[in-house]
Design a protein around this motif. Sequence first.
Motif, PDB file in Angstrom:
ATOM      1  N   UNK A   1      33.116  43.180  46.897  1.00  0.00           N
ATOM      2  CA  UNK A   1      34.018  42.988  45.754  1.00  0.00           C
ATOM      3  C   UNK A   1      35.318  43.763  45.963  1.00  0.00           C
ATOM      4  N   UNK A   2      35.234  44.988  46.486  1.00  0.00           N
ATOM      5  CA  UNK A   2      36.452  45.761  46.775  1.00  0.00           C
ATOM      6  C   UNK A   2      37.294  45.073  47.852  1.00  0.00           C
ATOM      7  N   UNK A   3      36.648  44.460  48.825  1.00  0.00           N
ATOM      8  CA  UNK A   3      37.385  43.725  49.858  1.00  0.00           C
ATOM      9  C   UNK A   3      38.134  42.541  49.238  1.00  0.00           C
ATOM     10  N   UNK A   4      37.524  41.876  48.274  1.00  0.00           N
ATOM     11  CA  UNK A   4      38.198  40.776  47.575  1.00  0.00           C
ATOM     12  C   UNK A   4      39.377  41.325  46.775  1.00  0.00           C
ATOM     13  N   UNK A   5      39.182  42.463  46.118  1.00  0.00           N
ATOM     14  CA  UNK A   5      40.280  43.081  45.358  1.00  0.00           C
ATOM     15  C   UNK A   5      41.442  43.463  46.269  1.00  0.00           C
ATOM     16  N   UNK A   6      41.141  43.809  47.506  1.00  0.00           N
ATOM     17  CA  UNK A   6      42.184  44.176  48.471  1.00  0.00           C
ATOM     18  C   UNK A   6      42.750  42.971  49.211  1.00  0.00           C
ATOM     19  N   UNK A   7      42.127  41.815  49.057  1.00  0.00           N
ATOM     20  CA  UNK A   7      42.582  40.596  49.733  1.00  0.00           C
ATOM     21  C   UNK A   7      43.341  39.703  48.770  1.00  0.00           C
ATOM     22  N   UNK A   8      42.681  38.644  48.292  1.00  0.00           N
ATOM     23  CA  UNK A   8      43.374  37.675  47.448  1.00  0.00           C
ATOM     24  C   UNK A   8      43.899  38.246  46.124  1.00  0.00           C
ATOM     25  N   UNK A   9      43.307  39.343  45.652  1.00  0.00           N
ATOM     26  CA  UNK A   9      43.717  39.936  44.384  1.00  0.00           C
ATOM     27  C   UNK A   9      44.589  41.190  44.577  1.00  0.00           C
ATOM     28  N   UNK A  10      45.084  41.379  45.768  1.00  0.00           N
ATOM     29  CA  UNK A  10      45.841  42.592  46.138  1.00  0.00           C
ATOM     30  C   UNK A  10      46.991  42.903  45.193  1.00  0.00           C
ATOM     31  N   UNK A  11      47.701  41.879  44.728  1.00  0.00           N
ATOM     32  CA  UNK A  11      48.891  42.101  43.906  1.00  0.00           C
ATOM     33  C   UNK A  11      48.611  42.176  42.411  1.00  0.00           C
ATOM     34  N   UNK A  12      47.347  42.099  42.027  1.00  0.00           N
ATOM     35  CA  UNK A  12      47.004  42.180  40.603  1.00  0.00           C
ATOM     36  C   UNK A  12      46.509  43.584  40.275  1.00  0.00           C
ATOM     37  N   UNK A  13      47.212  44.292  39.396  1.00  0.00           N
ATOM     38  CA  UNK A  13      46.862  45.697  39.145  1.00  0.00           C
ATOM     39  C   UNK A  13      45.624  45.918  38.283  1.00  0.00           C
ATOM     40  N   UNK A  14      45.370  45.034  37.322  1.00  0.00           N
ATOM     41  CA  UNK A  14      44.289  45.264  36.365  1.00  0.00           C
ATOM     42  C   UNK A  14      43.128  44.320  36.633  1.00  0.00           C
ATOM     43  N   UNK A  15      42.191  44.813  37.458  1.00  0.00           N
ATOM     44  CA  UNK A  15      41.039  44.001  37.842  1.00  0.00           C
ATOM     45  C   UNK A  15      39.742  44.603  37.344  1.00  0.00           C
ATOM     46  N   UNK A  16      38.811  43.721  37.080  1.00  0.00           N
ATOM     47  CA  UNK A  16      37.453  44.115  36.719  1.00  0.00           C
ATOM     48  C   UNK A  16      36.484  43.486  37.703  1.00  0.00           C
ATOM     49  N   UNK A  17      35.290  44.044  37.734  1.00  0.00           N
ATOM     50  CA  UNK A  17      34.195  43.439  38.472  1.00  0.00           C
ATOM     51  C   UNK A  17      33.047  43.261  37.487  1.00  0.00           C
ATOM     52  N   UNK A  18      32.650  42.000  37.307  1.00  0.00           N
ATOM     53  CA  UNK A  18      31.520  41.698  36.437  1.00  0.00           C
ATOM     54  C   UNK A  18      30.234  41.854  37.231  1.00  0.00           C
ATOM     55  N   UNK A  19      29.253  42.497  36.637  1.00  0.00           N
ATOM     56  CA  UNK A  19      27.914  42.613  37.215  1.00  0.00           C
ATOM     57  C   UNK A  19      27.056  41.558  36.528  1.00  0.00           C
ATOM     58  N   UNK A  20      26.604  40.587  37.294  1.00  0.00           N
ATOM     59  CA  UNK A  20      25.940  39.422  36.730  1.00  0.00           C
ATOM     60  C   UNK A  20      24.481  39.385  37.173  1.00  0.00           C
ATOM     61  N   UNK A  21      23.599  39.262  36.192  1.00  0.00           N
ATOM     62  CA  UNK A  21      22.170  39.131  36.464  1.00  0.00           C
ATOM     63  C   UNK A  21      21.902  37.675  36.858  1.00  0.00           C
ATOM     64  N   UNK A  22      21.648  37.460  38.128  1.00  0.00           N
ATOM     65  CA  UNK A  22      21.448  36.113  38.648  1.00  0.00           C
ATOM     66  C   UNK A  22      20.330  35.380  37.910  1.00  0.00           C
TER      67      UNK A  22
END
Length: 110
Positions: free
Chosen positions: A39-60
């Motif tokens: 998830x951090x890699x995604x935040x540093x990749x396609x979402x790099x320019x977005x300052x306010x990000x969340x990560x949802x924890x989802x029970x599959x």
Amino acid sequence: MLFHVVPVDEWTADVDRPYAPASLTTDGFVHCSPDGPAALAIANGPFRDLPDLLVLLIDEAALGSEVRWEGSEDMLFPHVYGPIERAAVTGVLAVRRDTDGHARELTPWA
């Protein structure tokens, strides 16, 4: 547990409905990650320019939609083929960036 990176304003836009990001329409599924580092890699990749990000924890197991683990032999990513019921979200973490703007850690979202 599935991890999904989302801008704050998208997650908080319509809290009375299941969460359905644009990728559900464009790609046919919701992109998720298998763990925090991915998830951090995604935040540093396609979402790099977005300052306010969340990560949802989802029970599959709590999802009503099908989950498929897809990708290559080296890395599989969970894809949710339908909206995310908010009751399936067991936690929400904030992406914390360092002074250079790199996503470094996930912390509880207040």
